[in-house]
Enzyme design. Structure first.
Site, short mmCIF file in Angstrom:
data_model
loop_
_atom_site.label_atom_id
_atom_site.label_comp_id
_atom_site.label_asym_id
_atom_site.label_seq_id
_atom_site.Cartn_x
_atom_site.Cartn_y
_atom_site.Cartn_z
N PHE A 1 60.03 54.49 55.26
CA PHE A 1 61.15 54.34 54.33
C PHE A 1 62.23 55.34 54.70
O PHE A 1 61.97 56.53 54.81
CB PHE A 1 60.70 54.57 52.88
CG PHE A 1 61.84 54.36 51.90
CD1 PHE A 1 62.24 53.08 51.54
CD2 PHE A 1 62.54 55.45 51.38
CE1 PHE A 1 63.32 52.88 50.67
CE2 PHE A 1 63.61 55.26 50.52
CZ PHE A 1 63.99 53.97 50.16
N ASP B 1 62.48 62.31 59.81
CA ASP B 1 62.99 62.16 58.44
C ASP B 1 62.09 63.01 57.55
O ASP B 1 60.97 62.61 57.24
CB ASP B 1 62.94 60.68 58.05
CG ASP B 1 63.35 60.44 56.59
OD1 ASP B 1 63.42 61.42 55.83
OD2 ASP B 1 63.55 59.27 56.23
N LYS C 1 66.02 65.27 49.09
CA LYS C 1 65.17 65.46 47.91
C LYS C 1 65.05 66.90 47.39
O LYS C 1 65.84 67.29 46.55
CB LYS C 1 63.79 64.84 48.15
CG LYS C 1 63.88 63.31 48.23
CD LYS C 1 62.56 62.60 47.95
CE LYS C 1 62.79 61.14 47.64
NZ LYS C 1 62.71 60.23 48.77
C1 LIG Z 1 63.63 59.17 49.36
C2 LIG Z 1 63.65 59.00 50.82
C3 LIG Z 1 64.82 58.60 51.50
C4 LIG Z 1 66.07 58.14 50.78
O1 LIG Z 1 66.66 59.16 50.05
P1 LIG Z 1 67.82 58.78 48.99
O2 LIG Z 1 68.28 60.13 48.50
O3 LIG Z 1 67.20 57.94 47.93
O4 LIG Z 1 68.87 58.07 49.73
C5 LIG Z 1 64.79 58.58 52.88
N1 LIG Z 1 63.69 58.93 53.56
C6 LIG Z 1 62.56 59.32 52.95
C7 LIG Z 1 61.39 59.72 53.77
C8 LIG Z 1 62.50 59.36 51.56
O5 LIG Z 1 61.37 59.72 50.95
#
Ligand SMILES: *Cc1c(COP(=O)(O)O)cnc(C)c1O
Length: 396
Positions: free
Chosen positions: A137, A222, A251
């Site tokens: 994701f 990521d 986050k």
């Molecule tokens: C939450 C998340 C995102 C997206 O972050 P947003 O602030 O909602 O755009 C991208 N990568 C990972 C691994 C995530 O957990």
């Protein structure tokens, strides 16, 4: 406003994109959230791995209020004192030379992929492919959706930007077969979060690193969910000792204030020339105050080490539950305070049973109860959560 009114008004005006639990919060303190009627909920979701310092942490509250009184926003065509402090601290804790601030995880990943594209096509117009993993994701914008390895998020939004390919997470051989000179980047979560809390292995990441080097492709991690002490290290790449070329974060880094970004080493500092990328709000004064307060608190409290101890304790308790309910629990996985309890069937019922008893958890990838409490959580709070989970599993 009472809960009923809050829910009715929100549901009337907000686009119905979220399936929400019928609980309305008005404030929080430490690891607890309080609804409009004053009922307390122990929060083991932490705004989905966001509220690293819990709620109403005095250092964060002070930093935000003082910054709001001094300077909230100033264009990035000027400098600010607080951005200078924040960017230096982010460089220090990430172990990267250069940092760019955005406002969310998706925007962080967009920026990182833009950098990789620019890096690739400036060598060869065909070097544009970005490989990412199934069940990953990376966000909800068009290009981060194109890189997200889950059909569910992508369907209905085509045509998505081209140049993306997927491989199975953990399968080095498949990546080896997919890699070629047209690849500009491999994008991976060192620990998959939304995909069901799947940590990579060291051997896999070492292999990915070697393949990226062989094909002159950038390795992008990521770390939006697994970064910022969540894994028991400042960033999960440190857990594996395999450093990427580009790392994204979001986050937890603002402790609840929306901040994202990415960082690179000096070697890639000039892939973007002035004007090639930017953000109006990114690195905003209040955002930087949030980052500086959050990171300096985590640093002064040695939070990464504490997360190792708390995570070990929590995981052991969860494993006891797994042993107690072998017909219901498949496995407990994760690192630090990014833990998942994989159930043998869909876990929605466990989530609602916990919520009824005042514990917030969520279920991801259908069967995985994800446990990502604020990093300030105590052993006593872990015991309280485990006791509620026990009751919820008993009825499951
Ligand atoms: C939450 C998340 C995102 C997206 O972050 P947003 O602030 O909602 O755009 C991208 N990568 C990972 C691994 C995530 O957990």
């Amino acid at each position: 406003m009472d809960s009923k009114t809050i829910i009715a008004e929100t549901d009337k005006y907000y686009l119905p994109v979220f399936s929400r639990y019928k609980v309305a919060f008005t404030h929080g303190k430490g690891c607890y959230l309080y609804d409009a009627e004053g009922k307390a909920y122990l929060d083991f979701l932490g705004g989905i791995a966001v509220n690293a310092l819990g709620y109403a942490h005095p250092v964060l509250v002070k930093a935000l209020s003082e910054q709001a009184a001094k300077l909230t926003h100033c264009s990035n065509i000027f400098y600010t004192d607080i951005q200078a402090k924040a960017v230096k601290l982010v460089s220090e804790v990430t172990g990267f030379d250069r940092v760019f601030f955005a406002n969310s995880g998706a925007e962080a990943n967009e920026g990182a992929m833009k950098l990789a594209r620019k890096f690739g096509v400036s060598q060869d117009p065909c070097k544009y492919k970005i490989i990412s993993a199934e069940e990953s994701f990376h966000g909800r914008t068009f290009d981060t959706l194109a890189a997200t390895g889950h059909e569910h998020y992508r369907v209905g939004y085509g045509p998505l930007p081209a140049g993306h390919e997927f491989v199975n997470y953990g399968d080095l051989k498949e990546l080896e077969e997919t890699m070629d000179d047209e690849v500009c980047a491999v994008l991976l979560e060192p620990i998959q979060g939304e995909g069901g809390v799947h940590p990579a292995t060291k051997e896999y990441l070492q292999g990915v690193r070697a393949l990226c080097d062989k094909y002159h492709a950038l390795l992008i991690y990521d770390e939006v969910q697994c970064g910022v002490c969540r894994s028991g290290k400042w960033f999960a790449y440190m857990l594996y000792g395999v450093k990427p070329d580009v790392m994204t974060f979001a986050k937890g880094i603002g402790g609840g204030f929306p901040v994202g970004g990415f960082c690179v080493d000096e070697k890639y500092a000039h892939v973007f020339a002035p004007g090639d990328h930017g953000s109006t709000f990114g690195g905003n004064a209040i955002a930087c105050a949030a980052v500086f307060a959050t990171l300096s608190t985590l640093k002064s409290e040695n939070m990464a080490d504490k997360v190792v101890a708390k995570g070990r304790y929590f995981k052991a308790q969860l494993q006891k539950l797994a042993a107690k309910y072998p017909d219901k629990v498949k496995e407990v996985r994760g690192e630090g305070l990014l833990l998942g309890m994989d159930l043998k069937k869909k876990g929605g019922q466990v989530v609602t049973a916990c919520l009824d008893k005042g514990l917030i958890v969520n279920c991801t990838a259908d069967t995985v109860i994800r446990l990502v409490p604020p990093l300030i959580v105590t052993e006593k709070e872990i015991d309280e959560a485990v006791a509620i989970l026990d009751q919820a599993l008993a009825k499951f």
